[in-house]
Design a protein around this motif. Structure first.
Motif, PDB file in Angstrom:
ATOM      1  N   TYR A 104       0.840  -1.194   0.000  1.00  0.00           N
ATOM      2  CA  TYR A 104       0.000   0.000   0.000  1.00  0.00           C
ATOM      3  C   TYR A 104       0.881   1.253   0.000  1.00  0.00           C
ATOM      4  CZ  TYR A 104      -4.202  -2.781   0.783  1.00  0.00           C
ATOM      5  OH  TYR A 104      -5.244  -3.666   0.634  1.00  0.00           O
ATOM      6  N   PRO A 105       0.387   2.373  -0.563  1.00  0.00           N
ATOM      7  CA  PRO A 105       1.221   3.552  -0.816  1.00  0.00           C
ATOM      8  C   PRO A 105       1.967   4.104   0.398  1.00  0.00           C
ATOM      9  CG  PRO A 105      -0.889   3.764  -1.945  1.00  0.00           C
ATOM     10  CD  PRO A 105      -0.993   2.546  -1.091  1.00  0.00           C
ATOM     11  N   GLU A 106       1.359   4.018   1.586  1.00  0.00           N
ATOM     12  CA  GLU A 106       1.977   4.646   2.762  1.00  0.00           C
ATOM     13  C   GLU A 106       2.884   3.704   3.553  1.00  0.00           C
ATOM     14  OE1 GLU A 106      -0.897   2.144   4.847  1.00  0.00           O
ATOM     15  OE2 GLU A 106      -0.897   3.135   2.889  1.00  0.00           O
ATOM     16  N   VAL A 107       2.944   2.448   3.139  1.00  0.00           N
ATOM     17  CA  VAL A 107       3.657   1.438   3.938  1.00  0.00           C
ATOM     18  C   VAL A 107       5.155   1.688   3.992  1.00  0.00           C
ATOM     19  CG1 VAL A 107       4.328  -1.003   3.998  1.00  0.00           C
ATOM     20  CG2 VAL A 107       1.922  -0.364   3.732  1.00  0.00           C
ATOM     21  N   ALA A 108       5.794   1.838   2.836  1.00  0.00           N
ATOM     22  CA  ALA A 108       7.258   1.975   2.799  1.00  0.00           C
ATOM     23  C   ALA A 108       7.728   3.186   3.607  1.00  0.00           C
ATOM     24  CB  ALA A 108       7.738   2.084   1.356  1.00  0.00           C
ATOM     25  N   GLU A 109       7.036   4.293   3.455  1.00  0.00           N
ATOM     26  CA  GLU A 109       7.419   5.523   4.167  1.00  0.00           C
ATOM     27  C   GLU A 109       7.380   5.324   5.679  1.00  0.00           C
ATOM     28  OE1 GLU A 109       5.755  10.110   4.767  1.00  0.00           O
ATOM     29  OE2 GLU A 109       4.913   8.822   3.204  1.00  0.00           O
ATOM     30  N   ASN A 110       6.353   4.657   6.166  1.00  0.00           N
ATOM     31  CA  ASN A 110       6.227   4.450   7.608  1.00  0.00           C
ATOM     32  C   ASN A 110       7.219   3.416   8.120  1.00  0.00           C
ATOM     33  OD1 ASN A 110       3.819   5.979   8.970  1.00  0.00           O
ATOM     34  ND2 ASN A 110       3.118   5.445   6.920  1.00  0.00           N
ATOM     35  N   LEU A 111       7.469   2.371   7.353  1.00  0.00           N
ATOM     36  CA  LEU A 111       8.488   1.403   7.753  1.00  0.00           C
ATOM     37  C   LEU A 111       9.847   2.082   7.883  1.00  0.00           C
ATOM     38  CD1 LEU A 111       7.549  -1.672   5.497  1.00  0.00           C
ATOM     39  CD2 LEU A 111       7.180  -1.457   7.975  1.00  0.00           C
ATOM     40  N   GLN A 112      10.167   2.937   6.927  1.00  0.00           N
ATOM     41  CA  GLN A 112      11.441   3.664   6.968  1.00  0.00           C
ATOM     42  C   GLN A 112      11.503   4.604   8.175  1.00  0.00           C
ATOM     43  OE1 GLN A 112      11.113   5.378   3.088  1.00  0.00           O
ATOM     44  NE2 GLN A 112      11.903   3.563   2.040  1.00  0.00           N
ATOM     45  N   LYS A 113      10.387   5.255   8.479  1.00  0.00           N
ATOM     46  CA  LYS A 113      10.325   6.161   9.625  1.00  0.00           C
ATOM     47  C   LYS A 113      10.541   5.400  10.930  1.00  0.00           C
ATOM     48  CE  LYS A 113       6.305   7.420  11.110  1.00  0.00           C
ATOM     49  NZ  LYS A 113       4.954   8.055  11.201  1.00  0.00           N
ATOM     50  N   TRP A 114       9.843   4.285  11.082  1.00  0.00           N
ATOM     51  CA  TRP A 114       9.979   3.497  12.312  1.00  0.00           C
ATOM     52  C   TRP A 114      11.393   2.945  12.458  1.00  0.00           C
ATOM     53  CZ3 TRP A 114       4.900   0.554  10.848  1.00  0.00           C
ATOM     54  CH2 TRP A 114       3.807   1.395  11.110  1.00  0.00           C
ATOM     55  N   LYS A 115      11.971   2.518  11.358  1.00  0.00           N
ATOM     56  CA  LYS A 115      13.346   2.009  11.393  1.00  0.00           C
ATOM     57  C   LYS A 115      14.302   3.095  11.883  1.00  0.00           C
ATOM     58  CE  LYS A 115      16.615  -1.012  10.110  1.00  0.00           C
ATOM     59  NZ  LYS A 115      16.756  -2.380  10.660  1.00  0.00           N
ATOM     60  N   LYS A 116      14.131   4.320  11.388  1.00  0.00           N
ATOM     61  CA  LYS A 116      14.988   5.432  11.812  1.00  0.00           C
ATOM     62  C   LYS A 116      14.792   5.769  13.281  1.00  0.00           C
ATOM     63  CE  LYS A 116      15.343   7.611   7.263  1.00  0.00           C
ATOM     64  NZ  LYS A 116      14.940   8.770   6.418  1.00  0.00           N
ATOM     65  N   GLN A 117      13.603   5.478  13.812  1.00  0.00           N
ATOM     66  CA  GLN A 117      13.317   5.719  15.231  1.00  0.00           C
ATOM     67  C   GLN A 117      13.913   4.636  16.126  1.00  0.00           C
ATOM     68  OE1 GLN A 117       9.029   5.999  15.346  1.00  0.00           O
ATOM     69  NE2 GLN A 117       8.994   8.103  14.561  1.00  0.00           N
ATOM     70  N   GLY A 118      14.550   3.638  15.512  1.00  0.00           N
ATOM     71  CA  GLY A 118      15.178   2.579  16.286  1.00  0.00           C
ATOM     72  C   GLY A 118      14.274   1.404  16.603  1.00  0.00           C
ATOM     73  N   ILE A 119      13.111   1.361  15.955  1.00  0.00           N
ATOM     74  CA  ILE A 119      12.186   0.240  16.164  1.00  0.00           C
ATOM     75  C   ILE A 119      12.589  -0.913  15.255  1.00  0.00           C
ATOM     76  CG2 ILE A 119       9.782  -0.510  15.940  1.00  0.00           C
ATOM     77  CD1 ILE A 119       8.965   2.382  16.550  1.00  0.00           C
ATOM     78  N   LYS A 133      10.453 -12.483   1.637  1.00  0.00           N
ATOM     79  CA  LYS A 133      11.628 -11.726   1.178  1.00  0.00           C
ATOM     80  C   LYS A 133      11.506 -11.347  -0.292  1.00  0.00           C
ATOM     81  CE  LYS A 133      14.881 -13.700   4.536  1.00  0.00           C
ATOM     82  NZ  LYS A 133      16.076 -14.551   4.732  1.00  0.00           N
ATOM     83  N   LEU A 134      10.914 -12.234  -1.087  1.00  0.00           N
ATOM     84  CA  LEU A 134      10.723 -11.924  -2.497  1.00  0.00           C
ATOM     85  C   LEU A 134       9.774 -10.743  -2.678  1.00  0.00           C
ATOM     86  CD1 LEU A 134      10.384 -15.528  -3.970  1.00  0.00           C
ATOM     87  CD2 LEU A 134      12.147 -13.855  -4.595  1.00  0.00           C
ATOM     88  N   LEU A 135       8.642 -10.776  -1.956  1.00  0.00           N
ATOM     89  CA  LEU A 135       7.658  -9.697  -2.098  1.00  0.00           C
ATOM     90  C   LEU A 135       8.262  -8.347  -1.725  1.00  0.00           C
ATOM     91  CD1 LEU A 135       3.920  -9.823  -1.126  1.00  0.00           C
ATOM     92  CD2 LEU A 135       5.301  -7.810  -0.586  1.00  0.00           C
ATOM     93  N   PHE A 136       8.939  -8.296  -0.573  1.00  0.00           N
ATOM     94  CA  PHE A 136       9.499  -7.023  -0.132  1.00  0.00           C
ATOM     95  C   PHE A 136      10.786  -6.662  -0.878  1.00  0.00           C
ATOM     96  CE2 PHE A 136       6.913  -8.013   3.715  1.00  0.00           C
ATOM     97  CZ  PHE A 136       6.111  -6.883   3.674  1.00  0.00           C
ATOM     98  N   GLY A 137      11.482  -7.675  -1.374  1.00  0.00           N
ATOM     99  CA  GLY A 137      12.706  -7.412  -2.128  1.00  0.00           C
ATOM    100  C   GLY A 137      12.439  -6.905  -3.529  1.00  0.00           C
ATOM    101  N   HIS A 138      11.267  -7.250  -4.067  1.00  0.00           N
ATOM    102  CA  HIS A 138      10.884  -6.806  -5.418  1.00  0.00           C
ATOM    103  C   HIS A 138       9.577  -6.017  -5.354  1.00  0.00           C
ATOM    104  CE1 HIS A 138      13.476 -10.342  -6.117  1.00  0.00           C
ATOM    105  NE2 HIS A 138      13.813  -9.754  -7.244  1.00  0.00           N
ATOM    106  N   SER A 139       9.433  -5.175  -4.349  1.00  0.00           N
ATOM    107  CA  SER A 139       8.182  -4.440  -4.166  1.00  0.00           C
ATOM    108  C   SER A 139       8.079  -3.256  -5.115  1.00  0.00           C
ATOM    109  CB  SER A 139       8.053  -3.940  -2.719  1.00  0.00           C
ATOM    110  OG  SER A 139       8.650  -2.681  -2.558  1.00  0.00           O
ATOM    111  N   GLU A 140       6.868  -2.747  -5.254  1.00  0.00           N
ATOM    112  CA  GLU A 140       6.633  -1.563  -6.087  1.00  0.00           C
ATOM    113  C   GLU A 140       7.367  -0.341  -5.541  1.00  0.00           C
ATOM    114  OE1 GLU A 140       2.080  -2.935  -7.293  1.00  0.00           O
ATOM    115  OE2 GLU A 140       2.429  -1.540  -5.649  1.00  0.00           O
ATOM    116  N   ALA A 141       7.739  -0.403  -4.251  1.00  0.00           N
ATOM    117  CA  ALA A 141       8.471   0.708  -3.625  1.00  0.00           C
ATOM    118  C   ALA A 141       9.969   0.449  -3.587  1.00  0.00           C
ATOM    119  CB  ALA A 141       7.951   0.938  -2.208  1.00  0.00           C
TER     120      ALA A 141
END
Length: 226
Positions: A104-119, A133-141
């Motif tokens: 979904y469009p907002e998923v990658a941005e939020n995952l990146q934000k949480w990762k930067k927050q140390g989560i 791993k395949l789905l996220f490794g070859h995602s639309e984002a």
């Protein structure tokens, strides 16, 4: 305080339609030829034997195994051998560019934000770890796999079983109360909550939005981890 997030895939990070309308038909179409041409490979051989064992088949022809796996696909059977073989088949589709993993469009941005927050971020899906791993490794984002610290599938247990979430918390090494589980399925959230995890239900277009004990949000933008 949330120190780790464990997320489901179908209906949570990604559309159920992508899995049902793209991935499943692709695996069903390619499975017979894949088994015929890869059956001598040790990994494929292992999962074919596991499928036969799970079905209680003492001895089965290759065609009988193909028929069994095809039936399991049609039944949406959450069988670990099937999920593993589907992942191997999907690898060819991703590699050839026949499809990309939907998020979904907002998923990658939020995952990146949480990762930067140390989560610490993890995936728990009925699909095999390889398929995740395949789905996220070859995602639309793009390649999102660097964001995740680990992956869990049905080898840790069923997604509606309380002990599965206890095992995940133990494997992560963070107290259950500091882990947030995201899913669209109430029964999965119930099991996670019974294991002591915090829970949020994603109300995607395919989700049953009936009120329940879990916090409900429309998308990842509405999730608070503070």
């Amino acid at each position: 305080m949330i120190r780790a997030i464990v997320t489901d895939i179908e209906g949570t990070t990604s559309s159920i339609d992508f899995v049902k309308d793209v991935l499943f038909p692709y695996a069903r179409e390619k499975l017979p030829a894949f088994v015929e041409t890869h059956a001598d490979q040790p990994e494929v051989q292992h999962w074919l034997h596991e499928a036969a064992r799970e079905a209680g088949l003492v001895s089965a022809s290759r065609q009988e195994i193909i028929d069994l796996l095809t039936r399991w696909i049609d039944e949406d059977r959450k069988a670990t051998p099937l999920k593993a073989l589907q992942g191997l088949i999907w690898a060819d589709g991703y590699a050839s560019g026949e499809f990309k993993g939907h998020v979904y469009p907002e998923v990658a941005e939020n995952l990146q934000k949480w990762k930067k927050q140390g989560i610490h971020l993890y995936v728990y899906s009925s699909g095999s770890v390889a398929a995740q791993k395949l789905l996220f490794g070859h995602s639309e984002a793009g390649d999102l796999t660097p964001l995740f610290s680990g992956y869990f599938d049905t080898e840790v247990g069923g997604k509606r079983e309380v002990d599965s979430y206890r095992r995940i918390a133990a494997a992560i090494g963070i107290p259950a109360g500091q882990i947030l589980f995201l899913s669209d399925i109430v029964q999965e959230l119930d099991a996670a909550a019974a294991a002591g995890l915090q829970t949020v239900q994603l109300l995607r277009p395919t989700t049953d939005a009936t009120a329940n004990q879990h916090e409900q949000v429309g998308d990842f933008n509405e999730i608070s981890v503070g």
